[in-house]
Design an enzyme around this catalytic site. Structure first.
Site, PDB file in Angstrom:
ATOM      1  N   LYS A 165     -52.118 -17.133 -86.741  1.00 29.39           N
ATOM      2  CA  LYS A 165     -50.933 -16.763 -87.524  1.00 29.39           C
ATOM      3  C   LYS A 165     -49.685 -16.704 -86.630  1.00 29.39           C
ATOM      4  O   LYS A 165     -49.808 -16.775 -85.402  1.00 29.39           O
ATOM      5  CB  LYS A 165     -51.180 -15.404 -88.187  1.00 29.39           C
ATOM      6  CG  LYS A 165     -51.416 -14.266 -87.194  1.00 29.39           C
ATOM      7  CD  LYS A 165     -51.985 -13.024 -87.869  1.00 29.39           C
ATOM      8  CE  LYS A 165     -52.230 -11.930 -86.847  1.00 29.39           C
ATOM      9  NZ  LYS A 165     -52.886 -10.756 -87.454  1.00 29.39           N
ATOM     10  N   ARG A 187     -54.089  -0.960 -95.259  1.00 27.60           N
ATOM     11  CA  ARG A 187     -53.033  -1.941 -95.089  1.00 27.60           C
ATOM     12  C   ARG A 187     -53.238  -3.085 -96.078  1.00 27.60           C
ATOM     13  O   ARG A 187     -52.436  -3.294 -96.953  1.00 27.60           O
ATOM     14  CB  ARG A 187     -53.017  -2.442 -93.640  1.00 27.60           C
ATOM     15  CG  ARG A 187     -51.816  -3.278 -93.300  1.00 27.60           C
ATOM     16  CD  ARG A 187     -51.842  -3.779 -91.874  1.00 27.60           C
ATOM     17  NE  ARG A 187     -52.916  -4.751 -91.621  1.00 27.60           N
ATOM     18  CZ  ARG A 187     -53.000  -5.507 -90.543  1.00 27.60           C
ATOM     19  NH1 ARG A 187     -52.081  -5.401 -89.579  1.00 27.60           N
ATOM     20  NH2 ARG A 187     -53.989  -6.361 -90.369  1.00 27.60           N
ATOM     21  N   TYR A 199     -22.603  -6.550 -67.406  1.00 22.71           N
ATOM     22  CA  TYR A 199     -21.941  -5.725 -68.430  1.00 22.71           C
ATOM     23  C   TYR A 199     -22.129  -4.242 -68.152  1.00 22.71           C
ATOM     24  O   TYR A 199     -23.232  -3.795 -67.809  1.00 22.71           O
ATOM     25  CB  TYR A 199     -22.544  -6.013 -69.802  1.00 22.71           C
ATOM     26  CG  TYR A 199     -22.099  -7.302 -70.448  1.00 22.71           C
ATOM     27  CD1 TYR A 199     -20.745  -7.549 -70.692  1.00 22.71           C
ATOM     28  CD2 TYR A 199     -23.032  -8.245 -70.855  1.00 22.71           C
ATOM     29  CE1 TYR A 199     -20.350  -8.730 -71.314  1.00 22.71           C
ATOM     30  CE2 TYR A 199     -22.647  -9.422 -71.480  1.00 22.71           C
ATOM     31  CZ  TYR A 199     -21.298  -9.653 -71.700  1.00 22.71           C
ATOM     32  OH  TYR A 199     -20.915 -10.815 -72.322  1.00 22.71           O
ATOM     33  N   MET A 205     -27.100 -11.963 -73.335  1.00 21.44           N
ATOM     34  CA  MET A 205     -27.684 -12.815 -74.378  1.00 21.44           C
ATOM     35  C   MET A 205     -28.385 -14.033 -73.785  1.00 21.44           C
ATOM     36  O   MET A 205     -29.483 -14.402 -74.212  1.00 21.44           O
ATOM     37  CB  MET A 205     -26.600 -13.264 -75.363  1.00 21.44           C
ATOM     38  CG  MET A 205     -27.152 -14.058 -76.530  1.00 21.44           C
ATOM     39  SD  MET A 205     -25.887 -14.709 -77.623  1.00 21.44           S
ATOM     40  CE  MET A 205     -25.250 -13.221 -78.359  1.00 21.44           C
TER      41      MET A 205
HETATM   42  C1  LIG Z   1     -53.999 -10.528 -86.666  1.00 21.66           C
HETATM   43  C2  LIG Z   1     -55.319 -10.286 -87.289  1.00 21.66           C
HETATM   44  C3  LIG Z   1     -56.507 -10.645 -86.623  1.00 21.66           C
HETATM   45  C4  LIG Z   1     -56.525 -11.074 -85.175  1.00 21.66           C
HETATM   46  O1  LIG Z   1     -56.376  -9.898 -84.416  1.00 21.66           O
HETATM   47  P1  LIG Z   1     -56.336  -9.891 -82.825  1.00 21.66           P
HETATM   48  O2  LIG Z   1     -56.223  -8.449 -82.490  1.00 21.66           O
HETATM   49  O3  LIG Z   1     -55.103 -10.650 -82.442  1.00 21.66           O
HETATM   50  O4  LIG Z   1     -57.556 -10.514 -82.322  1.00 21.66           O
HETATM   51  C5  LIG Z   1     -57.697 -10.527 -87.309  1.00 21.66           C
HETATM   52  N1  LIG Z   1     -57.732 -10.055 -88.584  1.00 21.66           N
HETATM   53  C6  LIG Z   1     -56.622  -9.667 -89.240  1.00 21.66           C
HETATM   54  C7  LIG Z   1     -56.722  -9.165 -90.623  1.00 21.66           C
HETATM   55  C8  LIG Z   1     -55.375  -9.758 -88.620  1.00 21.66           C
HETATM   56  O5  LIG Z   1     -54.280  -9.375 -89.272  1.00 21.66           O
END
Ligand SMILES: *Cc1c(COP(=O)(O)O)cnc(C)c1O
Length: 348
Positions: free
Chosen positions: A35, A130, A244, A292
């Site tokens: 993801k 969640r 800065y 930046m």
């Molecule tokens: C992001 C995620 C993972 C992967 O988790 P890691 O800690 O990066 O290995 C697996 N399952 C769900 C539901 C996630 O949101």
């Protein structure tokens, strides 16, 4: 060239997948979570390399991400969507042949109505609160859902990076209660869960961060190296100020390098006067504020004139930077900016 270079070592990524795969028995399938654009490293390159290493199943957060993965890995390997089936997703899910992890009775109804017969999985909430169906909701729909042949039933651990946390066995017990005997492949473990051991592996694990070299997989090989080109070198005299807000005053005569990257590239401003960059094996303190597009670095101890300084590399990983920013390696990776030239070192 003033463009900073982000080297992404696909061979290290593949080695990390194999190492995590080796933590579970041969009967357990090790999938890959890709993801957020492959944790910031480029979804297509990452997914393609992982498929070549042996990953046979992929997970993304939203349907749109699944489309990029589909074009990288070809038509056959399953891609699951953690966010499930949202209103308006049917066309993407169908065209990219994604399997949404249905999170509620509402998503279940939407999916069966829009795409009858299309693959899907089920996500259950075992205490994280969640995503996923709560136990009561699952009890109400389990019979219908199971009659439609889900390809996977999963849940997610809230505290798997803390091996001794009592939440881990508690969620494991709830997952067993909700799913024992259903005859569908199950998955509970992300990276942390893989490391918790075989009780947590079920039929499939789905690591993310460990593939990319982050904690809690501390045996991971580093995957990223971030080199920032030196634009200018100057000598400053004792008592002169830098950057800065004049937040740094030279305590003695020193040499400064101005390098090309800043908070617009994900180098957080909280690293002002905190971070260290590296010229080979020589540590070089960041002095003054992060701006930046630029950082000012004390290179007084470097022999000669460096062409570039590393923020991420063999001496400093994503978790080291995260410790300075009060964050986690995941966030350092996904903050890596769009302005870097991404240079992929080929894997197998
Ligand atoms: C992001 C995620 C993972 C992967 O988790 P890691 O800690 O990066 O290995 C697996 N399952 C769900 C539901 C996630 O949101």
């Amino acid at each position: 060239m003033a463009q900073a270079q982000l080297q992404i070592d696909l061979a290290a990524l593949q080695a990390n997948w194999r190492a995590l795969d080796a933590r579970s028995s041969a009967q357990v399938q090790t999938a890959a979570t890709v993801k957020a654009n492959g944790y910031g490293l480029g979804a297509g390159h990452v997914a393609h390399a992982l498929a070549r290493a042996g990953a046979r199943r992929f997970f993304v957060a939203i349907a749109e991400e699944g489309v990029a993965i589909r074009s990288a890995i070809g038509p056959d390997l399953p891609i699951h969507v953690y966010g499930g089936h949202m209103e308006g997703d049917a066309r993407l899910i169908s065209e990219a042949r994604l399997s949404p992890m249905l999170n509620s009775a509402e998503q279940l109804a939407r999916h069966f109505e829009a795409l009858p017969g299309h693959p899907f999985g089920i996500q259950l909430d075992t205490g994280m609160n969640r995503l996923g169906m709560e136990p009561a909701e699952w009890q109400a729909v389990a019979e219908i859902a199971l009659s439609q042949g889900p390809d996977l039933v999963m849940s997610h651990l809230a505290c798997s990076d803390e091996p001794d946390h009592p939440m881990n066995p508690r969620q494991l017990a709830v997952f067993h209660e909700l799913t024992d005997g259903i005859g569908v492949p199950r998955s509970l473990a992300a990276t942390g869960g893989v490391l918790l051991g075989p009780d947590y592996h079920f039929e499939m694990t789905r690591p993310g961060i460990g593939l990319y070299g982050g904690a809690p997989f501390t045996d991971a090989q580093p995957v990223v190296r971030l080199s920032l080109p030196v634009i200018q070198i100057r000598d400053v005299a004792e008592g002169e100020t830098v950057g800065y807000g004049n937040t740094f005053t030279a305590p003695q005569d020193m040499r400064l390098a101005t390098v090309s990257a800043g908070y617009a590239d994900g180098i957080q401003r909280v690293l002002s006067n905190q971070a260290t960059l590296w010229a080979g094996d020589t540590p070089c303190p960041l002095v003054g504020r992060v701006s930046m597009d630029l950082l000012t670095i004390d290179v007084s101890n470097v022999d000669g004139t460096p062409d570039a300084l590393d923020l991420l590399g063999p001496h400093q990983g994503v978790d080291d930077i995260a410790e300075l920013t009060g964050s986690i390696g995941y966030e350092v990776l996904t903050d890596l900016g769009y302005r870097y030239a991404r240079d992929y070192r080929p894997g197998a």
